[in-house]
Design an enzyme around this catalytic site. Structure first.
Site, PDB file in Angstrom:
ATOM      1  CB  SER A 290      -8.311  -3.754  -2.015  1.00 12.57           C
ATOM      2  OG  SER A 290      -9.374  -3.675  -1.115  1.00 12.57           O
ATOM      3  CG  ASP A 521     -14.641   0.647  -4.478  1.00 15.46           C
ATOM      4  OD1 ASP A 521     -15.181  -0.187  -3.730  1.00 15.46           O
ATOM      5  OD2 ASP A 521     -13.466   0.547  -4.867  1.00 15.46           O
ATOM      6  CG  HIS A 550     -13.119  -3.402  -4.475  1.00 14.82           C
ATOM      7  ND1 HIS A 550     -12.711  -2.200  -3.974  1.00 14.82           N
ATOM      8  CD2 HIS A 550     -12.298  -4.344  -3.927  1.00 14.82           C
ATOM      9  CE1 HIS A 550     -11.697  -2.387  -3.140  1.00 14.82           C
ATOM     10  NE2 HIS A 550     -11.414  -3.678  -3.103  1.00 14.82           N
TER      11      HIS A 550
END
Length: 609
Positions: A290, A521, A550
């Site tokens: 991320s 995502d 994710h």
């Protein structure tokens, strides 16, 4: 942007990159302890990824996907005040002075090393994991000035010494997530092959946990509940949002003082270079999820000769003109798509949940619950904002689909207990969540220009909410402090542009890196992975088709895990790109199961009205 468990925060990019991404961990699906599960539920009030930080964040995709991405891009309002791309790719702030400061700090760290001992009780990490500290300059242009201490955790490689490959450093995202628990994953089956070859090293980035922690308000005020989250707010509600954001900024200044300016992505990348040296590693092996993909890519741009191997899991779009305002707009669109995915799944299992046989009817059931909670919060603590936070996690991880559907169905039947268990804030987690949100806000607001006029935010997001109402205004709430940020805002580094960071002569070239991304995502939309893939020559993009969870590494997709294992153990990539079939969709469970460890866990803007 916000993010989650092995994966951290991205605010609406988990933000949620902008609101992005509060917490991330490898996608193990391992059950959380009850208190951690409740914390995951309460943390998410606004959008991510980076989070801005909240919030979070691109190869030639199949034609249909490329067309879909293009449609989404044109549908998102453009920030009319966005600086031209050329203005954003400048030499990083601090320039040569900061580069000299990093070099000095790294030399000193290499000389001192890290003394690892039994972890403090506050870290809740048991042997054989050990903990240590590394000192980094608060301001790299003044390396002999004030230093701060970062906490580090480690578990030694389990395989034969002759096969050890050094340290593997992990960051779960955010900004605002801690990787201190990463060494715990070394004992899990999904990571055993890699853990046999590498020391698993986690750490808390600056501002997080016990690493010179930031704070912007009292945790009790941050965890206030119940609160409201209208998809189409009134003018009065918007005025309260602005007032809360201004008050939050004042709290950041009052509680953090002059140090606040030094919590940035550039300094996170510089800290990573000092940590590499302190661990005695000639080159860096790193996995970032991320938001961790963004500052990892910044590291690869600043220090290409120090890169050994890097895996970027669930990729933030690093385009300098998207950091972070536009990334958050993109994230809100992507979450709307994933929200519809959940509606369709629940409708296919109408015989189990009785929430509607069509996606529209499932949405109507959710809206019925939202209206009821607006009149009377469940358990006195679950209002419409807490409902939204809990159900936002369905966009992060398929493992939340069944628990969310069960809780909604029970509530509409008159049993509010499952919904309270899923969505109620946990007071014991308030301090950690407030800290994560403060770091998210500081990093994202310091990193890049944001619109200063409320009219711009109002115009762009009012238009966007007509098409993507689910997360849009929560994303605004999380990131709005950046509109009133009193400090000088930076110019994002043009990732992959080596001309921006030094002369061509003698410049090192980073080796190939591995990118992982799911086509659907929401926290870090797939277009971001394609963009970073384009910017990093030789990089390889592994795509999980038709999936949206994710955080991929360590999850149930063996194809993805094999590519990661092969790369980390041998350095071989699957070529320019590779595609993996999607993981199976979840099936309704015969009885409620523990919540998964990974999935979006965003933070709320304290005091959101």
């Amino acid at each position: 942007m916000r993010a989650a468990a092995l994966y951290g925060v991205l605010g609406p990019l988990s933000l949620s990159l902008a609101m992005s991404a509060l917490l991330a961990t490898p996608a193990t699906g391992r059950p959380l302890a009850a208190s951690a599960a409740r914390a995951a539920t309460t943390a998410a009030t606004t959008g991510s990824a980076p989070a801005p930080a909240g919030a979070a964040g691109p190869l030639a995709a199949p034609a249909a996907l490329a067309a879909r991405s293009a449609t989404a891009a044109t549908a998102v309002p453009a920030w009319s005040g966005s600086p031209a791309p050329a203005a954003l790719g400048a030499t990083p702030p601090g320039g040569a002075a900061a580069a000299r400061g990093v070099a000095l700090a790294a030399r000193r760290a290499a000389e001192r090393g890290i003394t690892f001992r039994r972890c403090p009780r506050a870290e809740a990490l048991a042997a054989p994991i050990t903990c240590g500290k590394v000192s980094v300059p608060l301001d790299y242009t003044r390396p002999r000035g004030k230093h701060i201490t970062l906490t580090v955790s480690r578990v030694r490689a389990t395989g034969p010494t002759a096969r050890h490959q050094g340290a593997l450093i992990y960051n779960p995202g955010g900004p605002g997530a801690s990787g201190m628990a990463f060494p715990e994953h070394a004992a899990e089956d999904a990571f055993r092959r890699v853990a046999a070859a590498y020391d698993f090293v986690g750490y808390a980035p600056r501002g997080v946990g016990r690493s010179a922690p930031l704070s912007c308000q009292r945790p009790s005020a941050y965890a206030k509940a119940p609160t409201s989250s209208p998809p189409h707010p009134t003018a009065a509600f918007k005025r309260r949002l602005v007032a809360r954001a201004r008050a939050y900024v004042r709290g950041c200044q009052r509680r953090s003082g002059s140090a606040l300016a030094h919590y940035t992505t550039l300094n996170n990348a510089r800290d990573l270079e000092v940590l590499r040296a302190a661990l005695g590693q000639r080159r860096l092996t790193f996995v970032g999820a991320s938001y961790g993909t963004y500052y990892g890519a910044v590291y690869a741009t600043l220090f290409p000769g120090r890169v050994r191997r890097m895996v970027f899991d669930s990729v933030v779009d690093p385009s300098p003109w998207k950091i972070w305002y536009r990334d958050n707009l993109d994230q809100s669109v992507a979450f709307e798509r994933r929200w519809r995915d959940w509606h369709r799944w629940v409708a296919r299992h109408h015989a189990v949940y009785h929430l509607g046989a069509t996606a529209d009817r499932v949405l109507a059931s959710y809206e019925k619950a939202r209206r009821r909670l607006g009149r009377k919060p469940a358990g006195g603590v679950v209002g419409t904002a807490q409902l939204k936070n809990a159900f936002l996690r369905t966009g992060y991880n398929d493992a939340y689909w069944d628990p969310a559907a069960r809780a909604l169905a029970a509530y509409l039947r008159g049993d509010s207990e499952p919904l309270v268990a899923l969505a109620a804030p946990d007071p014991a987690q308030a301090a950690a969540e407030e800290n994560g949100n403060a770091v998210y806000t500081a990093v994202e607001c310091n990193d890049a220009p944001w619109p200063r006029a409320w009219a711009t935010w109002d115009r762009d997001n009012t238009a966007l909410a007509r098409r993507a109402p689910f997360e849009t205004w929560d994303n605004v709430a999380m990131n709005l402090p950046c509109a009133f940020w009193p400090l000088k805002q930076g110019r994002p580094l043009d990732v992959g542009d080596m001309e921006a960071v030094g002369p061509r002569k003698g410049r090192a070239v980073a080796p190939p890196v591995l990118l992982l991304s799911a086509e659907r995502d929401a926290a870090t939309p797939y277009a971001g992975a394609k963009e970073l893939w384009r910017r990093l020559p030789g990089s390889s993009l592994v795509t999980e088709r038709k999936a949206g969870t994710h955080g991929l590494w360590g999850g149930p997709n063996d194809c993805v895990n094999r590519h990661v294992d092969t790369y980390l153990l041998t350095g071989r990539t699957p070529g320019r790109s590779a595609f993996c079939a999607p993981r199976p969709e979840p099936e309704p469970l015969p009885e409620p199961a523990p919540l998964p460890e990974s999935g979006k866990q965003p933070a709320a803007l304290p005091g959101t009205p």
